[in-house]
Each structure stands twice: as structure tokens, then as C-alpha cells.
Design a protein around this motif. Structure first.
Motif, PDB file in Angstrom:
ATOM      1  N   ALA A   8       0.846  -1.194   0.000  1.00  0.00           N
ATOM      2  CA  ALA A   8       0.000   0.000   0.000  1.00  0.00           C
ATOM      3  C   ALA A   8       0.880   1.242   0.000  1.00  0.00           C
ATOM      4  O   ALA A   8       1.953   1.248   0.598  1.00  0.00           O
ATOM      5  CB  ALA A   8      -0.886  -0.003   1.242  1.00  0.00           C
ATOM      6  N   PRO A   9       0.441   2.272  -0.689  1.00  0.00           N
ATOM      7  CA  PRO A   9       1.239   3.509  -0.690  1.00  0.00           C
ATOM      8  C   PRO A   9       1.236   4.122   0.705  1.00  0.00           C
ATOM      9  O   PRO A   9       0.270   3.970   1.456  1.00  0.00           O
ATOM     10  CB  PRO A   9       0.521   4.408  -1.695  1.00  0.00           C
ATOM     11  CG  PRO A   9      -0.866   3.881  -1.760  1.00  0.00           C
ATOM     12  CD  PRO A   9      -0.773   2.419  -1.470  1.00  0.00           C
ATOM     13  N   PRO A  10       2.303   4.813   1.087  1.00  0.00           N
ATOM     14  CA  PRO A  10       2.344   5.420   2.428  1.00  0.00           C
ATOM     15  C   PRO A  10       1.265   6.488   2.569  1.00  0.00           C
ATOM     16  O   PRO A  10       0.955   7.206   1.615  1.00  0.00           O
ATOM     17  CB  PRO A  10       3.741   6.023   2.519  1.00  0.00           C
ATOM     18  CG  PRO A  10       4.221   6.142   1.112  1.00  0.00           C
ATOM     19  CD  PRO A  10       3.498   5.100   0.308  1.00  0.00           C
ATOM     20  N   ARG A  11       0.684   6.572   3.763  1.00  0.00           N
ATOM     21  CA  ARG A  11      -0.365   7.559   4.025  1.00  0.00           C
ATOM     22  C   ARG A  11       0.275   8.913   4.299  1.00  0.00           C
ATOM     23  O   ARG A  11       1.303   8.986   4.968  1.00  0.00           O
ATOM     24  CB  ARG A  11      -1.181   7.148   5.235  1.00  0.00           C
ATOM     25  CG  ARG A  11      -2.001   5.926   4.989  1.00  0.00           C
ATOM     26  CD  ARG A  11      -2.849   5.629   6.196  1.00  0.00           C
ATOM     27  NE  ARG A  11      -3.657   4.451   5.940  1.00  0.00           N
ATOM     28  CZ  ARG A  11      -4.428   3.885   6.832  1.00  0.00           C
ATOM     29  NH1 ARG A  11      -4.506   4.378   8.040  1.00  0.00           N
ATOM     30  NH2 ARG A  11      -5.127   2.829   6.521  1.00  0.00           N
TER      31      ARG A  11
END
Length: 171
Positions: A8-11
Motif C-alpha cells: 500500500a502507498p504510504p499515508r
């Protein structure tokens, strides 16, 4: 063939926010519970003086209820701080018996009995296994394994404990 899921892409980072709809737009309270003891004593942190003023303001009687701990015999103790001064010696004796049994079994003391259970044992002053089983933390198994040890240790203190407890109730 096992497929791997893409990470998942970093938040993106963002400032903390208050999410309660009931308190929308209000600021966080300036007082917090910094520490709480076994007896229920609370140490406040933050804007303590402001909180004290708030408790003294009109309507405070609705916010502040009398504590049952103001009368020492109206509740079962949860820790050694809740015991009467006269109960401390008996508590020390049953605590030492618990520690000795734990060393003998090479186990932690809380496996034999927890402090709250010992405090209630001293307050209730049981003389039989059936009475001991009514104490918090003492079920059938603990009573069978450790009950005779605790009853034997507590027995010499029972008359003075009951006298002290009766005096505390009368006061």
C-alpha cells in the motif's frame, strides 16, 4: 503460483484531530488522569487548578459524588492501601505465606493469589473453604490447592480483625 499483493502507498501525515461529533469544535480537556492507584486514588495532570475551580463552581454537587472509600468498611478492598491499619499485619502474614508457597512451587506469586484476593481474604475473615470460595479470586481449584494454607495463616488474626472491623463500622 502464489501472487504477491502490491504494498500500500504510504499515508500522508496529518495533524491529530478531534473526531467526536458531540464535541465538534471544542478543544481537548486540559486535565487528564496522570496516575491511578489500586485504592482508586487519582493523580491529575494538566490544568489541575482550573479543574478544582470547576468542581467548586455551582452545580458541582452533581459532578462530585461521595466516595464509598470515605467509610472504610463499606466496600471490599482492591489493594493494600484500602485496608484498615489493623488489617495490615494479617495482610503481611498471608502475603508472606503466598510468597513462600510461590517460591516452593517455583512460580510467580500472582499464580498463587493476587493482592486483591489477599486483601479481600483479610477483610472477610473466612474460617472454612466454603467461606473462602466467596472471596474474589478464590474458585474451587485455588481453594483446593491453597485454601488450607491461607486459612491456617489467617486463623490467629481473626478475633482481632473482626473486633477492629466492628469498631470501624461503629465509628
Amino acid at each position: 503460483v502464489k501472487l504477491k499483493k502490491a504494498p500500500a502507498p504510504p499515508r500522508p501525515s496529518r495533524a491529530p484531530e478531534r473526531r467526536s461529533a458531540r464535541l465538534e469544535g471544542s478543544r481537548a480537556p486540559g486535565v487528564y488522569v496522570a496516575a491511578e492507584g489500586a485504592s482508586g486514588a487519582v493523580t491529575l495532570g494538566g490544568e489541575v487548578e482550573h479543574a478544582k475551580e470547576w468542581m467548586r463552581s455551582p452545580g458541582a454537587e452533581k459532578r462530585s459524588l461521595p466516595s464509598p472509600r470515605d467509610e472504610p468498611i463499606t466496600f471490599m478492598p482492591e489493594g493494600p492501601d484500602d485496608l484498615l491499619p489493623e488489617e495490615q499485619e494479617a495482610f503481611g502474614a498471608v502475603r508472606a505465606a503466598k510468597a513462600a508457597k510461590a517460591r516452593e512451587l517455583q512460580t510467580a506469586g500472582y499464580n498463587v493469589a493476587q493482592l486483591r484476593a489477599l486483601c479481600e481474604l483479610v477483610r472477610r475473615t473466612p474460617t472454612t473453604l466454603a467461606e473462602l470460595e466467596e472471596c474474589w479470586g478464590f474458585g474451587p481449584a485455588k481453594c483446593a490447592h491453597y485454601g488450607p494454607l491461607f486459612l491456617e495463616t489467617l486463623a490467629p488474626f481473626i478475633p482481632s480483625l473482626r473486633e477492629a472491623q466492628q469498631a470501624a463500622r461503629a465509628a
